[in-house]
Each structure stands twice: as C-alpha cells, then as structure tokens.
Motif scaffolding. Structure first.
Motif, PDB file in Angstrom:
ATOM      1  N   ASP A  61      27.264 -25.262 -42.048  1.00  0.00           N
ATOM      2  CA  ASP A  61      28.251 -26.347 -42.021  1.00  0.00           C
ATOM      3  C   ASP A  61      29.643 -25.847 -42.403  1.00  0.00           C
ATOM      4  O   ASP A  61      30.634 -26.194 -41.764  1.00  0.00           O
ATOM      5  CB  ASP A  61      27.845 -27.484 -42.969  1.00  0.00           C
ATOM      6  CG  ASP A  61      26.659 -28.276 -42.467  1.00  0.00           C
ATOM      7  OD1 ASP A  61      26.289 -28.144 -41.277  1.00  0.00           O
ATOM      8  OD2 ASP A  61      26.066 -29.022 -43.275  1.00  0.00           O
ATOM      9  N   TYR A  62      29.695 -25.033 -43.458  1.00  0.00           N
ATOM     10  CA  TYR A  62      31.006 -24.572 -43.910  1.00  0.00           C
ATOM     11  C   TYR A  62      31.615 -23.590 -42.922  1.00  0.00           C
ATOM     12  O   TYR A  62      32.826 -23.626 -42.684  1.00  0.00           O
ATOM     13  CB  TYR A  62      30.936 -23.960 -45.316  1.00  0.00           C
ATOM     14  CG  TYR A  62      32.322 -23.861 -45.903  1.00  0.00           C
ATOM     15  CD1 TYR A  62      32.932 -24.989 -46.439  1.00  0.00           C
ATOM     16  CD2 TYR A  62      33.040 -22.680 -45.854  1.00  0.00           C
ATOM     17  CE1 TYR A  62      34.231 -24.938 -46.929  1.00  0.00           C
ATOM     18  CE2 TYR A  62      34.343 -22.614 -46.341  1.00  0.00           C
ATOM     19  CZ  TYR A  62      34.930 -23.742 -46.881  1.00  0.00           C
ATOM     20  OH  TYR A  62      36.209 -23.685 -47.350  1.00  0.00           O
ATOM     21  N   PHE A 103      27.929 -15.619 -35.023  1.00  0.00           N
ATOM     22  CA  PHE A 103      27.595 -15.872 -36.425  1.00  0.00           C
ATOM     23  C   PHE A 103      26.784 -17.159 -36.544  1.00  0.00           C
ATOM     24  O   PHE A 103      25.750 -17.192 -37.213  1.00  0.00           O
ATOM     25  CB  PHE A 103      28.884 -15.965 -37.255  1.00  0.00           C
ATOM     26  CG  PHE A 103      28.666 -16.078 -38.736  1.00  0.00           C
ATOM     27  CD1 PHE A 103      28.664 -14.944 -39.536  1.00  0.00           C
ATOM     28  CD2 PHE A 103      28.491 -17.310 -39.343  1.00  0.00           C
ATOM     29  CE1 PHE A 103      28.484 -15.038 -40.910  1.00  0.00           C
ATOM     30  CE2 PHE A 103      28.313 -17.426 -40.714  1.00  0.00           C
ATOM     31  CZ  PHE A 103      28.310 -16.282 -41.498  1.00  0.00           C
ATOM     32  N   VAL A 104      27.253 -18.214 -35.898  1.00  0.00           N
ATOM     33  CA  VAL A 104      26.548 -19.499 -35.945  1.00  0.00           C
ATOM     34  C   VAL A 104      25.165 -19.364 -35.308  1.00  0.00           C
ATOM     35  O   VAL A 104      24.180 -19.899 -35.832  1.00  0.00           O
ATOM     36  CB  VAL A 104      27.377 -20.610 -35.268  1.00  0.00           C
ATOM     37  CG1 VAL A 104      26.588 -21.902 -35.147  1.00  0.00           C
ATOM     38  CG2 VAL A 104      28.675 -20.842 -36.041  1.00  0.00           C
ATOM     39  N   ASP A 105      25.072 -18.626 -34.200  1.00  0.00           N
ATOM     40  CA  ASP A 105      23.776 -18.403 -33.560  1.00  0.00           C
ATOM     41  C   ASP A 105      22.808 -17.704 -34.503  1.00  0.00           C
ATOM     42  O   ASP A 105      21.624 -18.039 -34.547  1.00  0.00           O
ATOM     43  CB  ASP A 105      23.929 -17.571 -32.278  1.00  0.00           C
ATOM     44  CG  ASP A 105      24.626 -18.324 -31.162  1.00  0.00           C
ATOM     45  OD1 ASP A 105      24.784 -19.566 -31.271  1.00  0.00           O
ATOM     46  OD2 ASP A 105      25.031 -17.664 -30.177  1.00  0.00           O
ATOM     47  N   LYS A 106      23.307 -16.738 -35.264  1.00  0.00           N
ATOM     48  CA  LYS A 106      22.455 -16.022 -36.226  1.00  0.00           C
ATOM     49  C   LYS A 106      21.964 -16.976 -37.308  1.00  0.00           C
ATOM     50  O   LYS A 106      20.789 -16.927 -37.697  1.00  0.00           O
ATOM     51  CB  LYS A 106      23.234 -14.853 -36.833  1.00  0.00           C
ATOM     52  CG  LYS A 106      22.469 -14.063 -37.845  1.00  0.00           C
ATOM     53  CD  LYS A 106      21.356 -13.261 -37.217  1.00  0.00           C
ATOM     54  CE  LYS A 106      20.705 -12.363 -38.263  1.00  0.00           C
ATOM     55  NZ  LYS A 106      19.574 -11.625 -37.744  1.00  0.00           N
ATOM     56  N   LEU A 107      22.821 -17.858 -37.791  1.00  0.00           N
ATOM     57  CA  LEU A 107      22.402 -18.838 -38.797  1.00  0.00           C
ATOM     58  C   LEU A 107      21.371 -19.799 -38.219  1.00  0.00           C
ATOM     59  O   LEU A 107      20.400 -20.154 -38.889  1.00  0.00           O
ATOM     60  CB  LEU A 107      23.608 -19.607 -39.344  1.00  0.00           C
ATOM     61  CG  LEU A 107      24.563 -18.802 -40.217  1.00  0.00           C
ATOM     62  CD1 LEU A 107      25.786 -19.631 -40.569  1.00  0.00           C
ATOM     63  CD2 LEU A 107      23.868 -18.308 -41.474  1.00  0.00           C
ATOM     64  N   THR A 108      21.562 -20.207 -36.972  1.00  0.00           N
ATOM     65  CA  THR A 108      20.598 -21.086 -36.311  1.00  0.00           C
ATOM     66  C   THR A 108      19.259 -20.367 -36.175  1.00  0.00           C
ATOM     67  O   THR A 108      18.203 -20.966 -36.399  1.00  0.00           O
ATOM     68  CB  THR A 108      21.129 -21.514 -34.926  1.00  0.00           C
ATOM     69  OG1 THR A 108      22.375 -22.202 -35.114  1.00  0.00           O
ATOM     70  CG2 THR A 108      20.148 -22.422 -34.214  1.00  0.00           C
ATOM     71  N   GLU A 109      19.318 -19.095 -35.844  1.00  0.00           N
ATOM     72  CA  GLU A 109      18.103 -18.283 -35.740  1.00  0.00           C
ATOM     73  C   GLU A 109      17.385 -18.224 -37.089  1.00  0.00           C
ATOM     74  O   GLU A 109      16.163 -18.317 -37.155  1.00  0.00           O
ATOM     75  CB  GLU A 109      18.501 -16.876 -35.281  1.00  0.00           C
ATOM     76  CG  GLU A 109      17.368 -15.926 -35.048  1.00  0.00           C
ATOM     77  CD  GLU A 109      17.894 -14.543 -34.670  1.00  0.00           C
ATOM     78  OE1 GLU A 109      17.503 -13.571 -35.345  1.00  0.00           O
ATOM     79  OE2 GLU A 109      18.691 -14.438 -33.715  1.00  0.00           O
ATOM     80  N   MET A 110      18.147 -18.103 -38.163  1.00  0.00           N
ATOM     81  CA  MET A 110      17.548 -18.085 -39.505  1.00  0.00           C
ATOM     82  C   MET A 110      16.864 -19.406 -39.814  1.00  0.00           C
ATOM     83  O   MET A 110      15.799 -19.427 -40.427  1.00  0.00           O
ATOM     84  CB  MET A 110      18.611 -17.788 -40.572  1.00  0.00           C
ATOM     85  CG  MET A 110      19.021 -16.361 -40.643  1.00  0.00           C
ATOM     86  SD  MET A 110      20.227 -16.134 -41.987  1.00  0.00           S
ATOM     87  CE  MET A 110      20.573 -14.408 -41.792  1.00  0.00           C
ATOM     88  N   GLU A 111      17.477 -20.496 -39.394  1.00  0.00           N
ATOM     89  CA  GLU A 111      16.879 -21.822 -39.616  1.00  0.00           C
ATOM     90  C   GLU A 111      15.525 -21.933 -38.922  1.00  0.00           C
ATOM     91  O   GLU A 111      14.628 -22.604 -39.407  1.00  0.00           O
ATOM     92  CB  GLU A 111      17.781 -22.926 -39.053  1.00  0.00           C
ATOM     93  CG  GLU A 111      19.007 -23.210 -39.853  1.00  0.00           C
ATOM     94  CD  GLU A 111      19.882 -24.253 -39.168  1.00  0.00           C
ATOM     95  OE1 GLU A 111      20.437 -25.090 -39.896  1.00  0.00           O
ATOM     96  OE2 GLU A 111      20.029 -24.241 -37.933  1.00  0.00           O
ATOM     97  N   ILE A 152      16.615 -22.126 -50.138  1.00  0.00           N
ATOM     98  CA  ILE A 152      17.062 -21.275 -49.035  1.00  0.00           C
ATOM     99  C   ILE A 152      17.585 -22.137 -47.894  1.00  0.00           C
ATOM    100  O   ILE A 152      18.669 -21.880 -47.351  1.00  0.00           O
ATOM    101  CB  ILE A 152      15.922 -20.352 -48.539  1.00  0.00           C
ATOM    102  CG1 ILE A 152      15.539 -19.347 -49.625  1.00  0.00           C
ATOM    103  CG2 ILE A 152      16.325 -19.635 -47.252  1.00  0.00           C
ATOM    104  CD1 ILE A 152      14.249 -18.601 -49.345  1.00  0.00           C
ATOM    105  N   MET A 153      16.827 -23.151 -47.528  1.00  0.00           N
ATOM    106  CA  MET A 153      17.241 -24.015 -46.428  1.00  0.00           C
ATOM    107  C   MET A 153      18.551 -24.741 -46.756  1.00  0.00           C
ATOM    108  O   MET A 153      19.417 -24.884 -45.892  1.00  0.00           O
ATOM    109  CB  MET A 153      16.147 -25.021 -46.081  1.00  0.00           C
ATOM    110  CG  MET A 153      14.917 -24.393 -45.464  1.00  0.00           C
ATOM    111  SD  MET A 153      15.274 -23.340 -44.021  1.00  0.00           S
ATOM    112  CE  MET A 153      15.931 -24.524 -42.862  1.00  0.00           C
ATOM    113  N   GLU A 154      18.698 -25.150 -47.999  1.00  0.00           N
ATOM    114  CA  GLU A 154      19.938 -25.816 -48.419  1.00  0.00           C
ATOM    115  C   GLU A 154      21.132 -24.873 -48.239  1.00  0.00           C
ATOM    116  O   GLU A 154      22.181 -25.269 -47.717  1.00  0.00           O
ATOM    117  CB  GLU A 154      19.823 -26.241 -49.888  1.00  0.00           C
ATOM    118  CG  GLU A 154      21.055 -26.942 -50.415  1.00  0.00           C
ATOM    119  CD  GLU A 154      20.909 -27.330 -51.874  1.00  0.00           C
ATOM    120  OE1 GLU A 154      21.914 -27.195 -52.598  1.00  0.00           O
ATOM    121  OE2 GLU A 154      19.803 -27.731 -52.288  1.00  0.00           O
ATOM    122  N   VAL A 155      20.973 -23.622 -48.645  1.00  0.00           N
ATOM    123  CA  VAL A 155      22.060 -22.652 -48.525  1.00  0.00           C
ATOM    124  C   VAL A 155      22.339 -22.329 -47.063  1.00  0.00           C
ATOM    125  O   VAL A 155      23.501 -22.231 -46.651  1.00  0.00           O
ATOM    126  CB  VAL A 155      21.762 -21.367 -49.335  1.00  0.00           C
ATOM    127  CG1 VAL A 155      22.762 -20.275 -49.013  1.00  0.00           C
ATOM    128  CG2 VAL A 155      21.780 -21.661 -50.813  1.00  0.00           C
TER     129      VAL A 155
END
Length: 137
Positions: free
Chosen positions: A54-55, A85-93, A45-48
């Motif tokens: 990044d992409y 979108f990037v903020d949401k991904l950071t939140e997921m991390e 999950i973390m890899e994805v």
C-alpha cells in the motif's frame, strides 16, 4: 539493519521522508525475524506485506507525478521498475508464507535491501538530479 543513512538523502524532503517510511516498514520485518519468542508470525508477515504494498503504491504514484511534472525523460522505464516491485510484493502475497515464514522474511529483507541499493540510490537519484537541474521539487 535497514536504518536511514545520510547517503540515502536525495535532497527532496518529501521523497526522503517517504523513503524513510519504507525503511521503517522493512526494519519491522527484521525485528520480526529476530523475535524468536513468537513462532507463528503469519499474520504479522501478511500485515507488513500489505502495508509495504500500500505504501509503495502511494510513494510510486507520488514519484511518478513529480517526474511527469518535471518532464523526466526516463519516466516510462522508472514506471516499469515500480511495477516490477509491486509485482514482486504481489507474488509474495500469493506464496505459501505460512509454511515458509522465516524464508519469506529473509526474502523480503533481501528484496528491500536490493531495492535500496539498485533503485533508490541509482534510479531515484537520476530523476532527482533531473529535477534539481530543472530547478524545482
């Protein structure tokens, strides 16, 4: 789920190819979710999440430069959508993914599907229309 459909085609090959790559990453999340053999998927999950982040940073930078080059009038609003979108991904991390792996994968799938429907098929098509009218890509 999360496979390329012809109505996703915007007519700018580089953008279409980048959108296809984003869908491929999302499809991997779906495959992980379906795979019941592996119980602990935290590392996957973390890899994805990292690959998707990044992409998307690469893709968003590419799009923003293209919009800037063609004088797209809604560039700042589009940048805000990209930042969200990037903020949401950071939140997921930053979430406790280890304890909620299945929920995290479901959230990611819903987020990506929603992004396709509301951003790619609406906002991206708006700037593409602008670029095509201006006669370039």
């Amino acid at each position: 789920m999360l496979s390329w459909k012809e109505n996703y085609t915007c007519g700018i090959d580089s953008i279409d190819n980048q959108h296809k790559k984003l869908l491929e990453i999302g499809a991997r999340v779906y495959q992980m979710l379906k795979n019941e053999e592996k119980l602990d998927k935290y590392d996957d999950i973390m890899e994805v999440v990292h690959e998707l982040k990044d992409y998307t940073l690469y893709h968003f930078n590419f799009e923003e430069k293209l919009m800037e080059k063609h004088g797209y009038e809604n560039l700042e609003e589009h940048k805000k959508q990209h930042s969200a979108f990037v903020d949401k991904l950071t939140e997921m991390e930053d979430k406790d993914i280890d304890e909620n792996q299945k929920k995290t994968m479901m959230d990611m799938l819903m987020f990506i599907a929603d992004w396709i429907e509301k951003h790619i098929l609406v906002s991206d098509f708006e700037y593409v229309k602008h670029i095509i009218i201006k006669g370039g890509n």
